[in-house]
Design a protein around this motif. Structure first.
Motif, PDB file in Angstrom:
ATOM      1  N   ARG A  68      -4.305   2.838  -3.855  1.00 22.15           N
ATOM      2  CA  ARG A  68      -2.853   2.881  -4.044  1.00 22.15           C
ATOM      3  C   ARG A  68      -2.382   4.334  -4.117  1.00 22.15           C
ATOM      4  NH1 ARG A  68      -0.057   0.289  -9.192  1.00 22.15           N
ATOM      5  NH2 ARG A  68      -1.168   2.003 -10.170  1.00 22.15           N
ATOM      6  N   ARG A  70       0.972   6.776  -4.889  1.00 23.85           N
ATOM      7  CA  ARG A  70       2.286   6.860  -5.527  1.00 23.85           C
ATOM      8  C   ARG A  70       2.789   8.293  -5.371  1.00 23.85           C
ATOM      9  NH1 ARG A  70       1.468   4.795 -11.320  1.00 23.85           N
ATOM     10  NH2 ARG A  70       3.734   4.855 -11.356  1.00 23.85           N
ATOM     11  N   GLU A  80       5.430   4.458  -2.126  1.00 22.14           N
ATOM     12  CA  GLU A  80       4.137   3.929  -2.542  1.00 22.14           C
ATOM     13  C   GLU A  80       3.473   3.239  -1.358  1.00 22.14           C
ATOM     14  OE1 GLU A  80       2.480   0.867  -5.961  1.00 22.14           O
ATOM     15  OE2 GLU A  80       4.349   1.936  -6.271  1.00 22.14           O
ATOM     16  N   LEU A  82      -0.143   0.846  -0.217  1.00 20.52           N
ATOM     17  CA  LEU A  82      -1.382   0.140  -0.500  1.00 20.52           C
ATOM     18  C   LEU A  82      -2.227   0.229   0.754  1.00 20.52           C
ATOM     19  CD1 LEU A  82      -0.113  -3.048  -2.357  1.00 20.52           C
ATOM     20  CD2 LEU A  82      -1.112  -0.984  -3.358  1.00 20.52           C
ATOM     21  N   GLN A  94      -2.491   0.160   6.122  1.00 21.78           N
ATOM     22  CA  GLN A  94      -1.614   0.744   5.103  1.00 21.78           C
ATOM     23  C   GLN A  94      -0.239   0.089   5.198  1.00 21.78           C
ATOM     24  OE1 GLN A  94       0.649   4.743   5.035  1.00 21.78           O
ATOM     25  NE2 GLN A  94      -1.153   5.144   3.756  1.00 21.78           N
TER      26      GLN A  94
END
Length: 173
Positions: A68, A70, A80, A82, A94
């Motif tokens: 993750r 940020r 953000e 993942l 992604q």
């Protein structure tokens, strides 16, 4: 007491060898799942002229199955992502979203010394834009992120070029 000390020292050695992240064996412990681990950390992101673009915190979650990201500029913009390795398709994925309403879906993999993810995005005016982001770990421990954009049949142009430099404990963006 010596047996307990030996066990603790062995655990410390495993954690240190893994960059401070203890990983158990499991579905996400393959070498392919570890390809993006060079990006894990707390980073100050600099533009090519040395200006701080933002702070990025990258962490491993869910037993090493998810990375993750940020990101925050400190000037109102944040985002953000993942990231996960899809072992069935042998591809990295992604999903990025941010405070400007941008959604990027990128896929790709490790190419030479870099992680390269690409995808298409429909711009507000309906045009399709190709997106490509390349992360390259450098020998000095920094990471370069180079984000490029292009029309369907056009040349790539740089949308963002950032140098990630590790920093000590940073508050979450």
């Amino acid at each position: 007491m010596s047996l307990i000390r030996s066990a603790v020292m062995a655990i410390v050695a495993v954690v240190a060898a893994s960059g401070g992240v203890a990983r158990a064996s499991g579905p996400c412990s393959t070498p392919e799942h570890r390809q993006f681990d060079f990006w894990i950390g707390e980073w100050r992101v600099l533009t090519p002229d040395g200006v701080v673009a933002g702070i990025n915190r990258i962490e491993s979650l869910h037993g090493g199955c998810v990375i993750r990201e940020r990101y925050a500029t400190g000037r109102g913009y944040s985002g953000e992502s993942l990231n996960t390795y899809d072992a069935t398709r042998k591809v990295w994925h992604q999903t990025w979203t941010d405070s400007a309403g941008l959604l990027l879906l990128l896929e790709g993999g490790f190419d030479g010394d870099s992680m390269v993810l690409e995808g298409n995005r429909t711009a507000a005016d309906g045009r399709i834009e190709r997106q490509r982001i390349t992360w390259t770990p450098n020998e000095d421990g920094t990471v370069r992120q180079h984000w490029q954009v292009a029309p369907p049949d056009g040349e790539w142009t740089t949308a963002f070029d950032g140098l990630y430099t590790r920093q000590a404990a940073t508050p979450a963006p």
